[in-house]
Design an enzyme around this catalytic site. Structure first.
Site, PDB file in Angstrom:
ATOM      1  N   ASP A  91       9.385   2.781  -0.903  1.00  0.00           N
ATOM      2  CA  ASP A  91       8.393   3.456  -0.060  1.00  0.00           C
ATOM      3  C   ASP A  91       8.728   3.095   1.391  1.00  0.00           C
ATOM      4  O   ASP A  91       8.350   2.030   1.880  1.00  0.00           O
ATOM      5  CB  ASP A  91       6.978   2.989  -0.440  1.00  0.00           C
TER       6      ASP A  91
ATOM      7  N   TYR B 121       0.867  -1.184   0.000  1.00  0.00           N
ATOM      8  CA  TYR B 121       0.000   0.000   0.000  1.00  0.00           C
ATOM      9  C   TYR B 121       0.902   1.231   0.000  1.00  0.00           C
ATOM     10  O   TYR B 121       1.859   1.289   0.783  1.00  0.00           O
ATOM     11  CB  TYR B 121      -0.886  -0.012   1.245  1.00  0.00           C
TER      12      TYR B 121
ATOM     13  N   LYS C 142       5.214   9.497   8.506  1.00  0.00           N
ATOM     14  CA  LYS C 142       5.059   8.949   9.864  1.00  0.00           C
ATOM     15  C   LYS C 142       6.129   9.436  10.854  1.00  0.00           C
ATOM     16  O   LYS C 142       6.086  10.571  11.312  1.00  0.00           O
ATOM     17  CB  LYS C 142       4.996   7.418   9.786  1.00  0.00           C
TER      18      LYS C 142
HETATM   19  P1  KE4 Z   1      -0.333   8.497   4.610  1.00  0.00           P
HETATM   20  O1  KE4 Z   1      -0.889   9.224   3.400  1.00  0.00           O
HETATM   21  O2  KE4 Z   1      -1.384   7.701   5.350  1.00  0.00           O
HETATM   22  O3  KE4 Z   1       0.492   9.421   5.530  1.00  0.00           O
HETATM   23  O4  KE4 Z   1       0.748   7.440   4.075  1.00  0.00           O
HETATM   24  C1  KE4 Z   1       0.356   6.520   3.104  1.00  0.00           C
HETATM   25  C2  KE4 Z   1       1.282   5.326   3.163  1.00  0.00           C
HETATM   26  C3  KE4 Z   1       2.283   5.222   2.205  1.00  0.00           C
HETATM   27  N1  KE4 Z   1       3.147   4.175   2.217  1.00  0.00           N
HETATM   28  C4  KE4 Z   1       3.053   3.207   3.160  1.00  0.00           C
HETATM   29  C5  KE4 Z   1       4.036   2.071   3.125  1.00  0.00           C
HETATM   30  C6  KE4 Z   1       2.061   3.274   4.165  1.00  0.00           C
HETATM   31  O5  KE4 Z   1       1.988   2.301   5.094  1.00  0.00           O
HETATM   32  C7  KE4 Z   1       1.156   4.351   4.173  1.00  0.00           C
HETATM   33  C8  KE4 Z   1       0.050   4.484   5.195  1.00  0.00           C
HETATM   34  N2  KE4 Z   1      -0.044   3.425   6.142  1.00  0.00           N
HETATM   35  C9  KE4 Z   1      -1.370   3.164   6.666  1.00  0.00           C
HETATM   36  C10 KE4 Z   1      -1.351   1.949   7.603  1.00  0.00           C
HETATM   37  N3  KE4 Z   1      -0.442   0.957   7.267  1.00  0.00           N
HETATM   38  C11 KE4 Z   1      -1.899   4.370   7.383  1.00  0.00           C
HETATM   39  C12 KE4 Z   1      -3.101   4.098   8.268  1.00  0.00           C
HETATM   40  C13 KE4 Z   1      -4.365   4.623   7.647  1.00  0.00           C
HETATM   41  O6  KE4 Z   1      -4.516   4.562   6.402  1.00  0.00           O
HETATM   42  O7  KE4 Z   1      -5.205   5.092   8.442  1.00  0.00           O
END
Ligand code: KE4
Length: 427
Positions: free
Chosen positions: A239, A144, A267
């Protein structure tokens, strides 16, 4: 466990916010039941609006590696906020954070700060397309990379949890530009690259998959990806939104000694405030406006308060012994859970990279999304709720990571392991 207030707040939230949450995975859809509303958090603990406290292994999905409300991070935020919260003009702290990231990650000559991991990935992909003058990208099933249109193709995390293979609203033309292959599968990926290599702008990968549960790369996978992308002049994008400063101060690229062309971060580098970043080779990054023609912008990009939180977080992480300590604690958690599953005679496949842990209720190895999906998610749901009753807050989805912070103490871990023993026995 009393959940009267959480239920009332959730009901009211649902009238104003779709699904009552601002991000789908928080809704407990895949584990059932209603989400708990959190009142406050400190260290390794969450307290909900009914006064229940939990040992937290979600850590806001990654950022809270130092635990919640870390005193020096809070002080940095307050100090920065007193100078004003957003200028819409450059400030010195942005350069300091950029330089700290450059110093920590070997592949990064220049970096651009944005507001989320999604924005970081979206921008890195646009940049890769501009640099290579190619349109297609390749991602891996179950990985993801945020919710930008062209990346919601067989995505992991919330999409996998919600079982939506490709979300509505993404034009077919976009999806057609995104190819997918199984994670860790060199043969299948090689076939795709032989066929489409010259059209591929980039291959994007979570160097340690964290959105199908935690699935480490095989020893060959990342070095092979680096070799094959060089051969076809495809940009390799790591990523590291989860793994950055999580699995090593220098990210997975340092841990596995593989240097990508571009890296996405998020994060942890914001210490719990909204942030993202993408960076890489200078010849590529120079294409970003205003130094080059590739446009990317943001009202709150490089926000001084978010940057202050991130800077203090990274400064704390840079101190000697922090990662060894995280390693020791995470090993204790993993070994304790594994032993509890064996004791209860329940098939449980464990994965771990540093303080990023995975646990699948399956007897077979989990090396990609197809095998992760074979895990018994009903059993995971029961485990999740059982642990919640025992005061342990795990990810409300099988397809997420279990994360440890520097604030998780031996007694927190002891409590977690004995809770797992109790819960697994009655599963
Ligand atoms: P954000 O747009 O949520 O800051 O980041 C997206 C993203 C990009 N790349 C990786 C590997 C990620 O894990 C994420 C976001 N992670 C999720 C949970 N694994 C965020 C939690 C959520 O969507 O509420």
């Amino acid at each position: 466990m009393r959940t009267t207030n959480s239920r009332a707040y959730f009901k009211s939230a649902q009238s104003a916010i779709p699904g009552g949450v601002n991000s789908p995975v928080r809704a407990f859809r895949s584990v059932g039941g209603d989400p708990l509303f959190i009142k406050k958090a400190k260290g390794a603990l969450l307290e909900d609006v009914d006064g229940n406290t939990f040992i937290d292994y979600v850590l806001s999905w990654g950022p809270m590696i130092l635990g919640h409300a870390h005193p020096s991070v809070l002080n940095a935020i307050i100090k920065a906020a007193k100078q004003g919260t957003s200028y819409g003009a450059p400030c010195q702290a942005e350069t300091e954070l950029a330089k700290l990231i450059i110093q920590a990650l070997p592949s990064i000559d220049q970096v651009r700060l944005v507001n989320s991991g999604t924005e970081a990935v979206m921008s890195a992909i646009r940049l890769a397309r501009a640099y290579t003058k190619r349109d297609s990208i390749l991602k891996f099933d179950g990985c993801y990379h945020g919710h930008a249109d062209h990346l919601l193709v067989k995505a992991g995390s919330g999409i996998a949890t919600l079982g939506i293979p490709d979300t509505p609203g993404v034009p077919k033309a976009f999806a057609r530009q995104t190819m997918t292959a199984p994670f860790n599968d060199i043969t299948a990926t090689e076939k795709l690259i032989h066929k489409h290599g010259k059209d591929l702008a980039a291959i994007i990968v979570e160097p340690v998959a964290g959105n199908m549960g935690v699935v480490p790369p095989t020893d060959e996978f990342l070095p092979w990806l680096r070799m094959i992308t060089k051969k076809y002049e495809i940009l390799l994008i790591f990523d590291e939104v989860i793994t950055g400063f999580r699995v090593h101060f220098g990210g997975a690229q340092t841990r596995y000694k593989v240097t990508p062309d571009l890296t996405c971060l998020g994060k942890i580098i914001g210490g719990g405030l909204p942030i993202g970043a993408y960076g890489g080779r200078k010849d590529i990054m120079q294409m970003i406006a205003p130094s080059g023609p590739v446009y990317q912008a943001g009202t709150l990009a490089g926000n001084p308060v978010a940057v202050a939180a991130g800077l203090e977080t990274l400064r704390q992480l840079k101190k000697p012994g922090v990662y060894n300590n995280l390693e020791r604690k995470s090993k204790m958690v993993a070994e304790g859970l594994g032993e509890a599953a064996r004791h209860a005679n329940i098939p449980y496949y464990q994965t771990r990279v540093g303080s990023m842990l995975g646990g699948f209720f399956t007897g077979a190895p989990v090396t990609n999304f197809a095998s992760a999906k074979k895990a018994n998610t009903d059993r995971y749901a029961k485990f999740f709720h059982g642990m919640l009753q025992q005061g342990v807050y795990l990810a409300p989805s099988q397809f997420e990571a279990m994360l440890v912070s520097t604030c998780h103490s031996n007694s927190h871990i002891g409590h977690t392991v004995s809770a797992a023993r109790k819960v697994l026995k009655i599963l």
